[in-house]
Design a protein around this motif. Sequence first.
Motif, mmCIF file in Angstrom:
data_model
loop_
_atom_site.group_PDB
_atom_site.id
_atom_site.type_symbol
_atom_site.label_atom_id
_atom_site.label_comp_id
_atom_site.label_asym_id
_atom_site.label_seq_id
_atom_site.Cartn_x
_atom_site.Cartn_y
_atom_site.Cartn_z
ATOM 1 N N THR A 1 -15.101 1.247 7.862
ATOM 2 C CA THR A 1 -16.157 1.222 6.846
ATOM 3 C C THR A 1 -15.982 2.313 5.797
ATOM 4 O O THR A 1 -16.789 2.413 4.874
ATOM 5 N N TYR A 2 -14.931 3.118 5.930
ATOM 6 C CA TYR A 2 -14.702 4.228 5.011
ATOM 7 C C TYR A 2 -13.453 4.036 4.167
ATOM 8 O O TYR A 2 -12.404 3.613 4.673
ATOM 9 N N THR A 3 -13.570 4.353 2.894
ATOM 10 C CA THR A 3 -12.409 4.604 2.062
ATOM 11 C C THR A 3 -11.801 5.917 2.521
ATOM 12 O O THR A 3 -12.516 6.871 2.834
ATOM 13 N N GLU B 1 -6.431 24.760 -6.992
ATOM 14 C CA GLU B 1 -7.543 23.885 -6.629
ATOM 15 C C GLU B 1 -7.046 22.732 -5.755
ATOM 16 O O GLU B 1 -5.874 22.361 -5.785
ATOM 17 N N ARG B 2 -7.989 22.181 -4.982
ATOM 18 C CA ARG B 2 -7.646 21.024 -4.160
ATOM 19 C C ARG B 2 -7.344 19.835 -5.073
ATOM 20 O O ARG B 2 -8.108 19.521 -5.982
ATOM 21 N N GLU B 3 -6.240 19.183 -4.814
ATOM 22 C CA GLU B 3 -5.713 18.131 -5.688
ATOM 23 C C GLU B 3 -5.764 16.778 -4.992
ATOM 24 O O GLU B 3 -5.377 16.660 -3.819
ATOM 25 N N PHE B 4 -6.192 15.765 -5.698
ATOM 26 C CA PHE B 4 -6.205 14.404 -5.185
ATOM 27 C C PHE B 4 -4.776 13.887 -5.096
ATOM 28 O O PHE B 4 -4.026 13.908 -6.070
ATOM 29 N N VAL B 5 -4.405 13.381 -3.921
ATOM 30 C CA VAL B 5 -3.079 12.805 -3.716
ATOM 31 C C VAL B 5 -3.140 11.286 -3.818
ATOM 32 O O VAL B 5 -2.359 10.662 -4.539
ATOM 33 N N GLY B 6 -4.081 10.687 -3.090
ATOM 34 C CA GLY B 6 -4.205 9.244 -3.143
ATOM 35 C C GLY B 6 -5.345 8.757 -2.275
ATOM 36 O O GLY B 6 -5.892 9.510 -1.481
ATOM 37 N N GLY B 7 -5.700 7.482 -2.443
ATOM 38 C CA GLY B 7 -6.769 6.889 -1.671
ATOM 39 C C GLY B 7 -6.444 5.454 -1.306
ATOM 40 O O GLY B 7 -5.557 4.829 -1.902
ATOM 41 N N ILE B 8 -7.156 4.939 -0.320
ATOM 42 C CA ILE B 8 -6.952 3.570 0.148
ATOM 43 C C ILE B 8 -8.304 2.969 0.491
ATOM 44 O O ILE B 8 -9.164 3.620 1.072
ATOM 45 N N SER B 9 -8.460 1.710 0.122
ATOM 46 C CA SER B 9 -9.726 1.014 0.356
ATOM 47 C C SER B 9 -9.931 0.722 1.838
ATOM 48 O O SER B 9 -9.031 0.896 2.663
ATOM 49 N N ARG B 10 -11.108 0.251 2.173
ATOM 50 C CA ARG B 10 -11.464 0.016 3.584
ATOM 51 C C ARG B 10 -10.512 -0.960 4.271
ATOM 52 O O ARG B 10 -10.113 -0.746 5.410
ATOM 53 N N SER B 11 -10.141 -2.000 3.566
ATOM 54 C CA SER B 11 -9.250 -3.005 4.161
ATOM 55 C C SER B 11 -7.781 -2.642 4.027
ATOM 56 O O SER B 11 -6.925 -3.234 4.685
ATOM 57 N N GLY B 12 -7.488 -1.702 3.147
ATOM 58 C CA GLY B 12 -6.107 -1.339 2.869
ATOM 59 C C GLY B 12 -5.485 -2.134 1.739
ATOM 60 O O GLY B 12 -4.320 -1.940 1.410
ATOM 61 N N SER B 13 -6.260 -3.010 1.115
ATOM 62 C CA SER B 13 -5.700 -3.878 0.084
ATOM 63 C C SER B 13 -5.487 -3.163 -1.245
ATOM 64 O O SER B 13 -4.735 -3.639 -2.092
ATOM 65 N N ARG B 14 -6.176 -2.042 -1.424
ATOM 66 C CA ARG B 14 -6.048 -1.318 -2.688
ATOM 67 C C ARG B 14 -5.695 0.142 -2.415
ATOM 68 O O ARG B 14 -6.293 0.793 -1.566
#
Length: 123
Positions: free
Chosen positions: A31-33, A44-57
């Motif tokens: 249920t979490y991204t 500073e803390r840097e964003f590397v990447g993210g993934i949607s709940r299903s993994g499709s994005r």
Amino acid sequence: QLQLVESGGGLVQAGGSLRLSCAASGRTFSTYTMGWFRQAPGKEREFVGGISRSGSRTYYGDSVKGRFTISRDNAKNTVYLQMNSLKPEDTAAYYCAADSSLGNRRWSEYDYWGQGTQVTVSS
């Protein structure tokens, strides 16, 4: 509460690869991204990447696009960060984090955090 534990960090030569894992427990992982961030000393803390709940994005920070890949296995409650073509400037502590929304790139938007794993890339 969602508990997150990263693993897989270490020392690698420039041009090499590492795969980080983040194991989740305590709540429904799917249920979490999920996101990966990194922080080098004095930066500073840097964003590397993210993934949607299903993994499709998936979506990435500009500095890692084309070299890093995020994936997840909801059956194993685990998210991965495959890092290829590593550079010395990738040296940092890497953190996974969970968010109830999709697409956030700011660390302050994330709800749960792991303790981090250190990645050191030698030149």
